[in-house]
Design a protein around this motif. Sequence first.
Motif, PDB file in Angstrom:
ATOM      1  N   GLY A   1       0.804  -1.213   0.000  1.00 37.63           N
ATOM      2  CA  GLY A   1       0.000   0.000   0.000  1.00 37.63           C
ATOM      3  C   GLY A   1       0.837   1.263   0.000  1.00 37.63           C
ATOM      4  N   LEU A   2       1.924   1.247   0.768  1.00 42.98           N
ATOM      5  CA  LEU A   2       2.791   2.426   0.830  1.00 42.98           C
ATOM      6  C   LEU A   2       3.488   2.694  -0.503  1.00 42.98           C
ATOM      7  CD1 LEU A   2       4.312   1.932   4.396  1.00 42.98           C
ATOM      8  CD2 LEU A   2       2.973   3.916   3.641  1.00 42.98           C
ATOM      9  N   THR A   3       3.947   1.643  -1.168  1.00 39.23           N
ATOM     10  CA  THR A   3       4.614   1.852  -2.455  1.00 39.23           C
ATOM     11  C   THR A   3       3.622   2.346  -3.500  1.00 39.23           C
ATOM     12  OG1 THR A   3       4.343  -0.517  -2.946  1.00 39.23           O
ATOM     13  CG2 THR A   3       6.451   0.176  -2.021  1.00 39.23           C
ATOM     14  N   GLU A   4       2.383   1.869  -3.465  1.00 40.54           N
ATOM     15  CA  GLU A   4       1.356   2.363  -4.382  1.00 40.54           C
ATOM     16  C   GLU A   4       1.070   3.838  -4.110  1.00 40.54           C
ATOM     17  OE1 GLU A   4      -1.834  -0.303  -3.645  1.00 40.54           O
ATOM     18  OE2 GLU A   4      -1.075  -1.880  -4.974  1.00 40.54           O
ATOM     19  N   PHE A   5       1.074   4.208  -2.831  1.00 41.03           N
ATOM     20  CA  PHE A   5       0.857   5.612  -2.467  1.00 41.03           C
ATOM     21  C   PHE A   5       2.003   6.482  -2.987  1.00 41.03           C
ATOM     22  CE2 PHE A   5       1.992   8.984   0.560  1.00 41.03           C
ATOM     23  CZ  PHE A   5       0.869   9.790   0.463  1.00 41.03           C
ATOM     24  N   LEU A   6       3.233   6.001  -2.887  1.00 41.11           N
ATOM     25  CA  LEU A   6       4.374   6.765  -3.399  1.00 41.11           C
ATOM     26  C   LEU A   6       4.258   6.993  -4.903  1.00 41.11           C
ATOM     27  CD1 LEU A   6       7.484   5.305  -1.515  1.00 41.11           C
ATOM     28  CD2 LEU A   6       6.604   7.636  -1.386  1.00 41.11           C
ATOM     29  N   TYR A   7       3.748   5.998  -5.599  1.00 36.00           N
ATOM     30  CA  TYR A   7       3.624   6.097  -7.051  1.00 36.00           C
ATOM     31  C   TYR A   7       2.515   7.080  -7.449  1.00 36.00           C
ATOM     32  CZ  TYR A   7       3.073   4.733 -11.928  1.00 36.00           C
ATOM     33  OH  TYR A   7       2.983   4.739 -13.299  1.00 36.00           O
ATOM     34  N   ASP A   8       1.423   7.080  -6.674  1.00 38.97           N
ATOM     35  CA  ASP A   8       0.296   7.961  -6.986  1.00 38.97           C
ATOM     36  C   ASP A   8      -0.326   8.451  -5.677  1.00 38.97           C
ATOM     37  OD1 ASP A   8      -1.871   9.331  -7.913  1.00 38.97           O
ATOM     38  OD2 ASP A   8      -2.908   7.591  -8.772  1.00 38.97           O
ATOM     39  N   SER A   9      -0.007   9.686  -5.303  1.00 41.67           N
ATOM     40  CA  SER A   9      -0.521  10.245  -4.054  1.00 41.67           C
ATOM     41  C   SER A   9      -1.477  11.410  -4.298  1.00 41.67           C
ATOM     42  CB  SER A   9       0.644  10.709  -3.171  1.00 41.67           C
ATOM     43  OG  SER A   9       1.440  11.661  -3.852  1.00 41.67           O
ATOM     44  N   GLU A  10      -2.160  11.398  -5.442  1.00 36.37           N
ATOM     45  CA  GLU A  10      -3.101  12.473  -5.769  1.00 36.37           C
ATOM     46  C   GLU A  10      -4.156  12.630  -4.671  1.00 36.37           C
ATOM     47  OE1 GLU A  10      -6.515  13.653  -9.085  1.00 36.37           O
ATOM     48  OE2 GLU A  10      -5.488  11.704  -9.172  1.00 36.37           O
ATOM     49  N   LYS A  11      -4.352  13.855  -4.228  1.00 38.38           N
ATOM     50  CA  LYS A  11      -5.314  14.194  -3.175  1.00 38.38           C
ATOM     51  C   LYS A  11      -5.073  13.385  -1.899  1.00 38.38           C
ATOM     52  CE  LYS A  11      -9.519  15.360  -3.782  1.00 38.38           C
ATOM     53  NZ  LYS A  11     -10.981  15.380  -4.057  1.00 38.38           N
ATOM     54  N   GLY A  12      -3.825  13.013  -1.674  1.00 39.94           N
ATOM     55  CA  GLY A  12      -3.480  12.272  -0.471  1.00 39.94           C
ATOM     56  C   GLY A  12      -2.262  12.872   0.211  1.00 39.94           C
ATOM     57  N   GLN A  13      -2.022  12.447   1.435  1.00 39.78           N
ATOM     58  CA  GLN A  13      -0.845  12.905   2.166  1.00 39.78           C
ATOM     59  C   GLN A  13      -0.526  11.926   3.300  1.00 39.78           C
ATOM     60  OE1 GLN A  13       2.141  14.099   2.444  1.00 39.78           O
ATOM     61  NE2 GLN A  13       1.487  16.199   1.877  1.00 39.78           N
ATOM     62  N   LEU A  14       0.732  11.824   3.620  1.00 32.94           N
ATOM     63  CA  LEU A  14       1.214  11.010   4.742  1.00 32.94           C
ATOM     64  C   LEU A  14       1.953  11.949   5.686  1.00 32.94           C
ATOM     65  CD1 LEU A  14       2.047   8.313   6.189  1.00 32.94           C
ATOM     66  CD2 LEU A  14       4.010   8.237   4.622  1.00 32.94           C
ATOM     67  N   TRP A  15       1.540  11.934   6.952  1.00 31.13           N
ATOM     68  CA  TRP A  15       2.162  12.802   7.949  1.00 31.13           C
ATOM     69  C   TRP A  15       2.983  11.980   8.938  1.00 31.13           C
ATOM     70  CZ3 TRP A  15      -2.846  13.270   6.314  1.00 31.13           C
ATOM     71  CH2 TRP A  15      -3.196  14.468   5.678  1.00 31.13           C
ATOM     72  N   ILE A  16       4.054  12.587   9.390  1.00 29.05           N
ATOM     73  CA  ILE A  16       4.937  11.977  10.379  1.00 29.05           C
ATOM     74  C   ILE A  16       4.867  12.791  11.670  1.00 29.05           C
ATOM     75  CG2 ILE A  16       7.321  11.353  10.928  1.00 29.05           C
ATOM     76  CD1 ILE A  16       6.109   9.719   8.635  1.00 29.05           C
TER      77      ILE A  16
ATOM     78  N   CYS B   1      -8.878  16.354   4.885  1.00 28.68           N
ATOM     79  CA  CYS B   1     -10.027  15.842   4.126  1.00 28.68           C
ATOM     80  C   CYS B   1     -10.993  16.969   3.764  1.00 28.68           C
ATOM     81  CB  CYS B   1     -10.764  14.774   4.938  1.00 28.68           C
ATOM     82  SG  CYS B   1      -9.891  13.196   5.057  1.00 28.68           S
ATOM     83  N   VAL B   2     -11.245  17.841   4.737  1.00 25.32           N
ATOM     84  CA  VAL B   2     -12.150  18.968   4.494  1.00 25.32           C
ATOM     85  C   VAL B   2     -11.546  19.906   3.449  1.00 25.32           C
ATOM     86  CG1 VAL B   2     -13.232  20.991   5.533  1.00 25.32           C
ATOM     87  CG2 VAL B   2     -13.181  18.826   6.783  1.00 25.32           C
ATOM     88  N   GLU B   3     -10.248  20.181   3.568  1.00 20.95           N
ATOM     89  CA  GLU B   3      -9.576  21.073   2.621  1.00 20.95           C
ATOM     90  C   GLU B   3      -9.608  20.520   1.201  1.00 20.95           C
ATOM     91  OE1 GLU B   3      -5.740  21.350   4.342  1.00 20.95           O
ATOM     92  OE2 GLU B   3      -6.322  22.776   5.910  1.00 20.95           O
ATOM     93  N   GLN B   4      -9.591  19.188   1.061  1.00 21.08           N
ATOM     94  CA  GLN B   4      -9.612  18.553  -0.256  1.00 21.08           C
ATOM     95  C   GLN B   4     -11.031  18.274  -0.756  1.00 21.08           C
ATOM     96  OE1 GLN B   4      -6.861  17.893  -2.208  1.00 21.08           O
ATOM     97  NE2 GLN B   4      -5.742  19.075  -0.662  1.00 21.08           N
ATOM     98  N   ASN B   5     -12.013  18.789   0.001  1.00 20.24           N
ATOM     99  CA  ASN B   5     -13.430  18.653  -0.377  1.00 20.24           C
ATOM    100  C   ASN B   5     -13.927  17.208  -0.413  1.00 20.24           C
ATOM    101  OD1 ASN B   5     -13.932  21.490  -0.758  1.00 20.24           O
ATOM    102  ND2 ASN B   5     -12.770  21.350  -2.677  1.00 20.24           N
ATOM    103  N   TYR B   6     -13.335  16.350   0.413  1.00 22.28           N
ATOM    104  CA  TYR B   6     -13.870  15.006   0.567  1.00 22.28           C
ATOM    105  C   TYR B   6     -15.184  15.081   1.360  1.00 22.28           C
ATOM    106  CZ  TYR B   6      -9.555  12.769  -1.083  1.00 22.28           C
ATOM    107  OH  TYR B   6      -8.506  12.341  -1.852  1.00 22.28           O
ATOM    108  N   LYS B   7     -16.138  14.278   0.983  1.00 20.14           N
ATOM    109  CA  LYS B   7     -17.426  14.235   1.673  1.00 20.14           C
ATOM    110  C   LYS B   7     -17.511  13.067   2.661  1.00 20.14           C
ATOM    111  CE  LYS B   7     -18.690  17.598  -1.002  1.00 20.14           C
ATOM    112  NZ  LYS B   7     -18.638  18.987  -0.464  1.00 20.14           N
TER     113      LYS B   7
END
Length: 309
Positions: free
Chosen positions: A188-203, A252-258
Amino acid sequence: MESIHYVEKIRKFNRYYANVLGKIDQEIYNPSFPLTEARVISEIHYSPGCTATEIREKLGVDRGYMSRILQRFEEEQLILKKQSLEDKRQYALFLTEKGTGVFEELVDRANRGVDKMIQNIPETDLTKLVSSMETIVTIYTKEQASPVTVTIRPFQPGDVGYVAYLHGRYYSQNYQFGKIFEYYVMKGLTEFLYDSEKGQLWIAEVNGQIAGSIAITKAEDTVAQLRWFILDEPFQGIGLGKKLMETALRFCVEQNYKHVYLWTVSSLAAARSLYTKYQFVRTEEKPNDEWSGTQMIEERWDLDLTTTP
């Protein structure tokens, strides 16, 4: 009383560990020096020049009992007392050469006693045992520690591998999850690295040390998935989970996710409690026997962002 679950577990642990300590004490301490006296000798060794008052307050020893202990030690020439220059009523305490010899004997007996106690414990379990003890010390000394600096930041190169490591280690040690689970996380993490559109990972960092993570990934145009939410054990219980959760939901709110959902397992009580606090609702269950070799229940939790205050 929301904390009753934790109170009962702590009391259960105390009852069990009191018996363990009793067995250790019987093995370790010389009959000539009961446990309290041995602890007083140790305190004087590790804090030369300390006073009787300081030892009493630290060990919780009655004033009269402490006086009798020190009188005996002085008569047996185990300690030296030097009157304080600032307070003539106080005396600085030091071990004599004979007292130091008694301390070293106690340490030797202690080492041999503890070694005997742990010799049949597998190394992997012993590592977990010591780590848990260190965690208890860390939690109870936080008030005396230097101020904590907490940082929540977007991931940087190198962080994703560490997030996978945290998951693999934590769930292996605490829930006996195997290689398939670690593969699932890394895939899942490698797929996220390849395509992270409208996504983010925080540390999450505590005093510059990575302490946990959380992520939002795109599932559909208006639907997000919350993933890779984890806190390393030494940093649990200090409010980091709330900071990470609020960071993710704000995104999520900033990206207009419902809508946002997540998958977890029924045995993660603390995480499930946090999801409830943020108004997630459990909507689905399914069995899983791949990750640990024994069947567990996976749960889906959903949150409708259009009705969230």
